[in-house]
Motif scaffolding. Structure first.
Motif, mmCIF file in Angstrom:
data_model
loop_
_atom_site.group_PDB
_atom_site.id
_atom_site.type_symbol
_atom_site.label_atom_id
_atom_site.label_comp_id
_atom_site.label_asym_id
_atom_site.label_seq_id
_atom_site.Cartn_x
_atom_site.Cartn_y
_atom_site.Cartn_z
ATOM 1 N N GLN A 2 -16.483 10.806 55.148
ATOM 2 C CA GLN A 2 -16.151 10.755 53.739
ATOM 3 C C GLN A 2 -15.851 9.326 53.347
ATOM 4 N N LYS A 3 -16.380 8.903 52.216
ATOM 5 C CA LYS A 3 -16.100 7.550 51.756
ATOM 6 C C LYS A 3 -14.723 7.468 51.102
ATOM 7 N N ILE A 4 -14.331 8.521 50.425
ATOM 8 C CA ILE A 4 -13.017 8.589 49.782
ATOM 9 C C ILE A 4 -12.353 9.886 50.225
ATOM 10 N N THR A 5 -11.152 9.784 50.748
ATOM 11 C CA THR A 5 -10.428 10.957 51.210
ATOM 12 C C THR A 5 -9.089 11.059 50.510
ATOM 13 N N GLN A 6 -8.891 12.189 49.872
ATOM 14 C CA GLN A 6 -7.595 12.509 49.280
ATOM 15 C C GLN A 6 -7.101 13.747 50.004
ATOM 16 N N THR A 7 -6.090 13.582 50.818
ATOM 17 C CA THR A 7 -5.672 14.657 51.728
ATOM 18 C C THR A 7 -4.705 15.639 51.105
ATOM 19 N N GLN A 8 -4.214 15.350 49.915
ATOM 20 C CA GLN A 8 -3.222 16.221 49.274
ATOM 21 C C GLN A 8 -3.905 17.000 48.147
ATOM 22 N N PRO A 9 -4.276 18.243 48.379
ATOM 23 C CA PRO A 9 -4.900 19.003 47.293
ATOM 24 C C PRO A 9 -3.944 19.235 46.132
ATOM 25 N N GLY A 10 -2.654 19.419 46.452
ATOM 26 C CA GLY A 10 -1.672 19.655 45.413
ATOM 27 C C GLY A 10 -0.330 19.074 45.795
ATOM 28 N N MET A 11 0.404 18.627 44.756
ATOM 29 C CA MET A 11 1.733 18.079 44.993
ATOM 30 C C MET A 11 2.655 18.444 43.841
ATOM 31 N N PHE A 12 3.941 18.523 44.162
ATOM 32 C CA PHE A 12 4.969 18.735 43.160
ATOM 33 C C PHE A 12 5.910 17.538 43.174
ATOM 34 N N VAL A 13 6.409 17.206 41.991
ATOM 35 C CA VAL A 13 7.417 16.144 41.901
ATOM 36 C C VAL A 13 8.401 16.520 40.802
ATOM 37 N N GLN A 14 9.637 16.173 41.022
ATOM 38 C CA GLN A 14 10.664 16.416 40.014
ATOM 39 C C GLN A 14 10.530 15.369 38.916
ATOM 40 N N GLU A 15 10.735 15.816 37.703
ATOM 41 C CA GLU A 15 10.714 14.891 36.564
ATOM 42 C C GLU A 15 11.666 13.726 36.832
ATOM 43 N N LYS A 16 11.206 12.521 36.464
ATOM 44 C CA LYS A 16 11.948 11.267 36.588
ATOM 45 C C LYS A 16 11.923 10.683 38.001
ATOM 46 N N GLU A 17 11.373 11.429 38.960
ATOM 47 C CA GLU A 17 11.243 10.895 40.310
ATOM 48 C C GLU A 17 9.913 10.154 40.444
ATOM 49 N N ALA A 18 9.805 9.330 41.482
ATOM 50 C CA ALA A 18 8.553 8.654 41.795
ATOM 51 C C ALA A 18 7.725 9.525 42.740
ATOM 52 N N VAL A 19 6.411 9.358 42.669
ATOM 53 C CA VAL A 19 5.509 10.116 43.540
ATOM 54 C C VAL A 19 4.363 9.226 43.983
ATOM 55 N N LEU A 21 0.480 9.331 45.523
ATOM 56 C CA LEU A 21 -0.731 10.098 45.791
ATOM 57 C C LEU A 21 -1.600 9.291 46.750
ATOM 58 N N ASP A 22 -1.996 9.925 47.831
ATOM 59 C CA ASP A 22 -2.679 9.207 48.900
ATOM 60 C C ASP A 22 -4.188 9.118 48.678
ATOM 61 N N CYS A 23 -4.738 7.999 49.109
ATOM 62 C CA CYS A 23 -6.185 7.797 49.065
ATOM 63 C C CYS A 23 -6.572 6.849 50.201
ATOM 64 N N THR A 24 -7.473 7.278 51.045
ATOM 65 C CA THR A 24 -8.055 6.377 52.040
ATOM 66 C C THR A 24 -9.546 6.278 51.774
ATOM 67 N N TYR A 25 -10.111 5.153 52.166
ATOM 68 C CA TYR A 25 -11.518 4.899 51.873
ATOM 69 C C TYR A 25 -12.219 4.349 53.098
ATOM 70 N N ASP A 26 -13.512 4.392 53.056
ATOM 71 C CA ASP A 26 -14.322 3.913 54.169
ATOM 72 C C ASP A 26 -15.504 3.140 53.619
#
Lengths: 117, 115
Positions: A2-19, A21-26
């Protein structure tokens, strides 16, 4: 591979918190660019942020920053102070080759972010 | 925001019928692209154009043709629609007039259903 991989299909975050999102590339190219797009439930694709392979500093756009680790081939999106309106699909993408001209861009499969009040 | 419109925004058609989707830009960008978006696949490039009457294939071009007779318009045609072409289609543009940028800007998308 895969040239672009996003391993997290879904995520939750609390409002006002930082999050993050992962991305690796080839890629074997020395010159390339990395993008993040947001797709809310309404369906449009919204450009968020860009990082060039030769850019020495991490890109920032308001509450968005791109944590670029070239040796690890990662380009994670950091959203600070999450808001309810940040709930959306997020796509990482890569342009291979130098900027300008035809843009061959490869997209990841996306991460669905849900912000919890 | 880049001025990109797509028409129609929604279409339901039957297998075997021809379908044409239109992308119109007001930004005078040189490059235009057609993508399809399907669950689990992200966006995949169908065809692109690098100028008037200059087009080339992307990774999923089978069953699709394109034309660009004016800078502002890029048409995607399904000659004989099949159920596997049910998808959301996005047009994108890049390359500002008089210079080059790195970013592709997307139209609002067209949801196509082939019954």
């Amino acid at each position: 591979a895969q040239k672009i991989t996003q391993t997290q299909p879904g995520m939750f975050v609390q409002e006002k918190e930082a999050v993050t999102l992962d991305c690796t590339y080839d890629t074997s190219d020395q010159s390339y660019g990395l993008f993040w797009y947001k797709q809310p439930s309404s369906g449009e694709m919204i450009f968020l942020i860009y990082q060039g392979s030769y850019d020495e500093q991490n890109a920032t756009e308001g509450r968005y920053s791109l944590n670029f680790q070239k040796a690890r081939k990662s380009a994670n999106l950091v959203i600070s102070a999450s808001q309810l309106g940040d709930s959306a699909m997020y796509f990482c993408a890569m342009r291979e080759g130098p900027p300008g001209g035809y843009q061959k861009v490869t997209f990841g499969t996306g991460t669905k972010l849900q912000v919890i009040p | 925001d880049a001025g990109i419109t797509q028409s129609p925004r929604h279409k339901v058609t039957e297998t075997g019928t021809p379908v044409t989707l239109r992308c119109h830009q007001t930004e005078n960008h040189r490059y235009m692209y057609w993508y399809r978006q399907d669950p689990g696949h992200g966006l995949r490039l169908i065809h692109y154009s690098y100028g008037v009457k200059d087009t080339d294939k992307g990774e999923v071009s089978d069953g699709y043709s394109v034309s660009r007779s004016k800078t502002e318009d890029f048409l995607l045609t399904l000659e004989s629609a099949t159920s596997s072409q049910t998808s959301v289609y996005f047009c994108a543009i890049s390359g500002v007039a008089g210079g080059e940028t790195d970013t592709q800007y997307f139209g609002p998308g067209t949801r196509l259903t082939v019954l």
